[in-house]
Design a protein around this motif. Structure first.
Motif, PDB file in Angstrom:
ATOM      1  N   GLN A   1      59.119  41.412  45.970  1.00 58.45           N
ATOM      2  CA  GLN A   1      57.871  42.054  46.377  1.00 58.45           C
ATOM      3  C   GLN A   1      56.889  41.931  45.223  1.00 58.45           C
ATOM      4  O   GLN A   1      57.070  42.565  44.181  1.00 58.45           O
ATOM      5  N   ALA A   2      55.863  41.123  45.419  1.00 62.17           N
ATOM      6  CA  ALA A   2      54.827  40.968  44.400  1.00 62.17           C
ATOM      7  C   ALA A   2      53.700  41.947  44.663  1.00 62.17           C
ATOM      8  O   ALA A   2      53.332  42.187  45.823  1.00 62.17           O
ATOM      9  N   SER A   3      53.155  42.506  43.612  1.00 63.51           N
ATOM     10  CA  SER A   3      52.059  43.465  43.756  1.00 63.51           C
ATOM     11  C   SER A   3      51.210  43.463  42.493  1.00 63.51           C
ATOM     12  O   SER A   3      51.581  42.854  41.482  1.00 63.51           O
ATOM     13  N   GLY A   4      50.078  44.147  42.579  1.00 63.56           N
ATOM     14  CA  GLY A   4      49.221  44.297  41.409  1.00 63.56           C
ATOM     15  C   GLY A   4      47.941  43.487  41.441  1.00 63.56           C
ATOM     16  O   GLY A   4      47.113  43.601  40.531  1.00 63.56           O
ATOM     17  N   GLY A   5      47.774  42.660  42.451  1.00 62.16           N
ATOM     18  CA  GLY A   5      46.555  41.884  42.544  1.00 62.16           C
ATOM     19  C   GLY A   5      45.363  42.750  42.883  1.00 62.16           C
ATOM     20  O   GLY A   5      45.497  43.929  43.213  1.00 62.16           O
ATOM     21  N   GLY A   6      44.199  42.149  42.798  1.00 62.36           N
ATOM     22  CA  GLY A   6      42.977  42.876  43.119  1.00 62.36           C
ATOM     23  C   GLY A   6      41.765  42.135  42.625  1.00 62.36           C
ATOM     24  O   GLY A   6      41.843  40.969  42.228  1.00 62.36           O
ATOM     25  N   LEU A   7      40.647  42.829  42.645  1.00 67.33           N
ATOM     26  CA  LEU A   7      39.376  42.270  42.192  1.00 67.33           C
ATOM     27  C   LEU A   7      39.127  42.730  40.756  1.00 67.33           C
ATOM     28  O   LEU A   7      39.215  43.928  40.460  1.00 67.33           O
ATOM     29  N   VAL A   8      38.822  41.782  39.900  1.00 75.58           N
ATOM     30  CA  VAL A   8      38.569  42.110  38.494  1.00 75.58           C
ATOM     31  C   VAL A   8      37.404  41.254  38.007  1.00 75.58           C
ATOM     32  O   VAL A   8      37.213  40.129  38.483  1.00 75.58           O
ATOM     33  N   GLN A   9      36.659  41.785  37.072  1.00 75.97           N
ATOM     34  CA  GLN A   9      35.544  41.031  36.512  1.00 75.97           C
ATOM     35  C   GLN A   9      36.041  40.010  35.492  1.00 75.97           C
ATOM     36  O   GLN A   9      37.106  40.188  34.891  1.00 75.97           O
ATOM     37  N   PRO A  10      35.280  38.950  35.292  1.00 82.56           N
ATOM     38  CA  PRO A  10      35.661  37.987  34.240  1.00 82.56           C
ATOM     39  C   PRO A  10      35.850  38.689  32.903  1.00 82.56           C
ATOM     40  O   PRO A  10      35.068  39.572  32.531  1.00 82.56           O
ATOM     41  N   GLY A  11      36.900  38.293  32.210  1.00 84.55           N
ATOM     42  CA  GLY A  11      37.240  38.931  30.947  1.00 84.55           C
ATOM     43  C   GLY A  11      38.173  40.110  31.092  1.00 84.55           C
ATOM     44  O   GLY A  11      38.679  40.630  30.089  1.00 84.55           O
ATOM     45  N   GLY A  12      38.399  40.546  32.319  1.00 83.02           N
ATOM     46  CA  GLY A  12      39.247  41.699  32.555  1.00 83.02           C
ATOM     47  C   GLY A  12      40.722  41.361  32.562  1.00 83.02           C
ATOM     48  O   GLY A  12      41.123  40.214  32.305  1.00 83.02           O
TER      49      GLY A  12
ATOM     50  N   GLN B   1      51.414  39.970  32.713  1.00 80.10           N
ATOM     51  CA  GLN B   1      50.208  40.560  32.179  1.00 80.10           C
ATOM     52  C   GLN B   1      49.172  39.471  32.013  1.00 80.10           C
ATOM     53  O   GLN B   1      49.418  38.469  31.339  1.00 80.10           O
ATOM     54  N   MET B   2      48.029  39.653  32.653  1.00 80.96           N
ATOM     55  CA  MET B   2      46.982  38.652  32.643  1.00 80.96           C
ATOM     56  C   MET B   2      45.755  39.221  31.947  1.00 80.96           C
ATOM     57  O   MET B   2      45.179  40.210  32.416  1.00 80.96           O
ATOM     58  N   ASN B   3      45.382  38.617  30.852  1.00 91.38           N
ATOM     59  CA  ASN B   3      44.209  39.038  30.100  1.00 91.38           C
ATOM     60  C   ASN B   3      43.155  37.935  30.090  1.00 91.38           C
ATOM     61  O   ASN B   3      43.450  36.784  30.427  1.00 91.38           O
ATOM     62  N   SER B   4      41.957  38.306  29.707  1.00 90.11           N
ATOM     63  CA  SER B   4      40.851  37.344  29.600  1.00 90.11           C
ATOM     64  C   SER B   4      40.733  36.500  30.858  1.00 90.11           C
ATOM     65  O   SER B   4      40.629  35.276  30.810  1.00 90.11           O
ATOM     66  N   LEU B   5      40.738  37.169  31.982  1.00 91.18           N
ATOM     67  CA  LEU B   5      40.715  36.462  33.257  1.00 91.18           C
ATOM     68  C   LEU B   5      39.403  35.734  33.473  1.00 91.18           C
ATOM     69  O   LEU B   5      38.329  36.209  33.055  1.00 91.18           O
ATOM     70  N   LYS B   6      39.526  34.593  34.133  1.00 90.83           N
ATOM     71  CA  LYS B   6      38.376  33.737  34.408  1.00 90.83           C
ATOM     72  C   LYS B   6      38.234  33.556  35.914  1.00 90.83           C
ATOM     73  O   LYS B   6      39.225  33.687  36.650  1.00 90.83           O
ATOM     74  N   PRO B   7      37.046  33.211  36.385  1.00 92.78           N
ATOM     75  CA  PRO B   7      36.897  32.971  37.825  1.00 92.78           C
ATOM     76  C   PRO B   7      37.888  31.925  38.352  1.00 92.78           C
ATOM     77  O   PRO B   7      38.348  32.038  39.498  1.00 92.78           O
ATOM     78  N   GLU B   8      38.229  30.948  37.540  1.00 92.78           N
ATOM     79  CA  GLU B   8      39.172  29.923  37.997  1.00 92.78           C
ATOM     80  C   GLU B   8      40.610  30.422  38.089  1.00 92.78           C
ATOM     81  O   GLU B   8      41.485  29.692  38.551  1.00 92.78           O
ATOM     82  N   ASP B   9      40.851  31.652  37.686  1.00 94.31           N
ATOM     83  CA  ASP B   9      42.166  32.260  37.891  1.00 94.31           C
ATOM     84  C   ASP B   9      42.309  32.855  39.291  1.00 94.31           C
ATOM     85  O   ASP B   9      43.390  33.322  39.656  1.00 94.31           O
ATOM     86  N   THR B  10      41.242  32.841  40.059  1.00 95.24           N
ATOM     87  CA  THR B  10      41.286  33.369  41.417  1.00 95.24           C
ATOM     88  C   THR B  10      42.269  32.562  42.251  1.00 95.24           C
ATOM     89  O   THR B  10      42.160  31.341  42.350  1.00 95.24           O
ATOM     90  N   ALA B  11      43.226  33.260  42.840  1.00 97.58           N
ATOM     91  CA  ALA B  11      44.280  32.593  43.603  1.00 97.58           C
ATOM     92  C   ALA B  11      45.210  33.649  44.181  1.00 97.58           C
ATOM     93  O   ALA B  11      45.113  34.835  43.842  1.00 97.58           O
TER      94      ALA B  11
ATOM     95  N   THR C   1      50.333  37.902  46.054  1.00 97.32           N
ATOM     96  CA  THR C   1      49.328  38.953  45.851  1.00 97.32           C
ATOM     97  C   THR C   1      48.046  38.281  45.397  1.00 97.32           C
ATOM     98  O   THR C   1      48.063  37.409  44.531  1.00 97.32           O
ATOM     99  N   LEU C   2      46.935  38.660  46.011  1.00101.92           N
ATOM    100  CA  LEU C   2      45.662  37.997  45.771  1.00101.92           C
ATOM    101  C   LEU C   2      44.980  38.555  44.527  1.00101.92           C
ATOM    102  O   LEU C   2      44.808  39.768  44.393  1.00101.92           O
ATOM    103  N   VAL C   3      44.587  37.650  43.655  1.00 99.74           N
ATOM    104  CA  VAL C   3      43.797  37.990  42.477  1.00 99.74           C
ATOM    105  C   VAL C   3      42.433  37.320  42.619  1.00 99.74           C
ATOM    106  O   VAL C   3      42.355  36.111  42.814  1.00 99.74           O
ATOM    107  N   THR C   4      41.387  38.121  42.541  1.00101.37           N
ATOM    108  CA  THR C   4      40.035  37.606  42.625  1.00101.37           C
ATOM    109  C   THR C   4      39.294  37.994  41.347  1.00101.37           C
ATOM    110  O   THR C   4      39.226  39.180  41.012  1.00101.37           O
ATOM    111  N   VAL C   5      38.795  36.989  40.650  1.00106.95           N
ATOM    112  CA  VAL C   5      38.051  37.226  39.418  1.00106.95           C
ATOM    113  C   VAL C   5      36.594  36.886  39.684  1.00106.95           C
ATOM    114  O   VAL C   5      36.242  35.728  39.867  1.00106.95           O
ATOM    115  N   SER C   6      35.789  37.899  39.728  1.00102.56           N
ATOM    116  CA  SER C   6      34.394  37.695  40.088  1.00102.56           C
ATOM    117  C   SER C   6      33.558  38.852  39.583  1.00102.56           C
ATOM    118  O   SER C   6      34.023  39.996  39.518  1.00102.56           O
ATOM    119  N   SER C   7      32.319  38.542  39.261  1.00 99.40           N
ATOM    120  CA  SER C   7      31.397  39.598  38.851  1.00 99.40           C
ATOM    121  C   SER C   7      30.573  40.083  40.034  1.00 99.40           C
ATOM    122  O   SER C   7      29.754  40.993  39.904  1.00 99.40           O
TER     123      SER C   7
END
Length: 126
Positions: free
Chosen positions: A4-15, A81-91, A120-126
């Motif tokens: 069971q994967a979890s923890g995805g969501g919407l985060v701003q670039p750099g988050g 643990q994902m740091n310094s997220l970029k828009p291209e990490d959206t997936a 789990t969907l991760v969206t990196v966007s401002s």
């Protein structure tokens, strides 16, 4: 083993975000565990793997230095643990257990997958 994967969501670039992969039905410590992702219209790519025996970790160049994988066998959970997220990490991010894998020059040349989480969907966007 069921994952069971979890923890995805919407985060701003750099988050940052922390993904979890919780296992049931079998001891997660019996497997190597990897995180993968698939962006829209792209092939699934491997990101990171942690071995079952000594916890050695491997990272794709695209996430090295930004992502950290670790496992807690007592909780049957692997984290990313994902740091310094970029828009291209959206997936959509997936975890998987493997009984065998082979990395050559940073590429996953082969693996025997046992189970996949649902993603789990991760969206990196401002």
């Amino acid at each position: 083993v069921q994952l069971q994967a979890s923890g995805g969501g919407l985060v701003q670039p750099g988050g940052s975000l922390r993904l979890s992969c919780a296992a049931s039905g079998a001891a997660l410590g019996s497997y190597a565990v990897g995180w993968f992702r698939q962006a829209a219209g792209m092939e699934r790519e491997w990101l990171s793997i942690v071995t079952r025996r000594d916890g050695t970790t491997w990272y794709a160049d695209s996430v090295k230095g930004r992502f950290t994988i670790n496992r807690d066998n007592a909780k049957s959970t692997v984290y990313l643990q994902m740091n310094s997220l970029k828009p291209e990490d959206t997936a959509v991010y997936y975890c998987a257990t493997m009984t065998y894998f082979r990395l050559v020059s940073g590429r996953l040349w082969g693996a025997d997958f046992d189970s996949w989480g649902q993603g789990t969907l991760v969206t990196v966007s401002s």
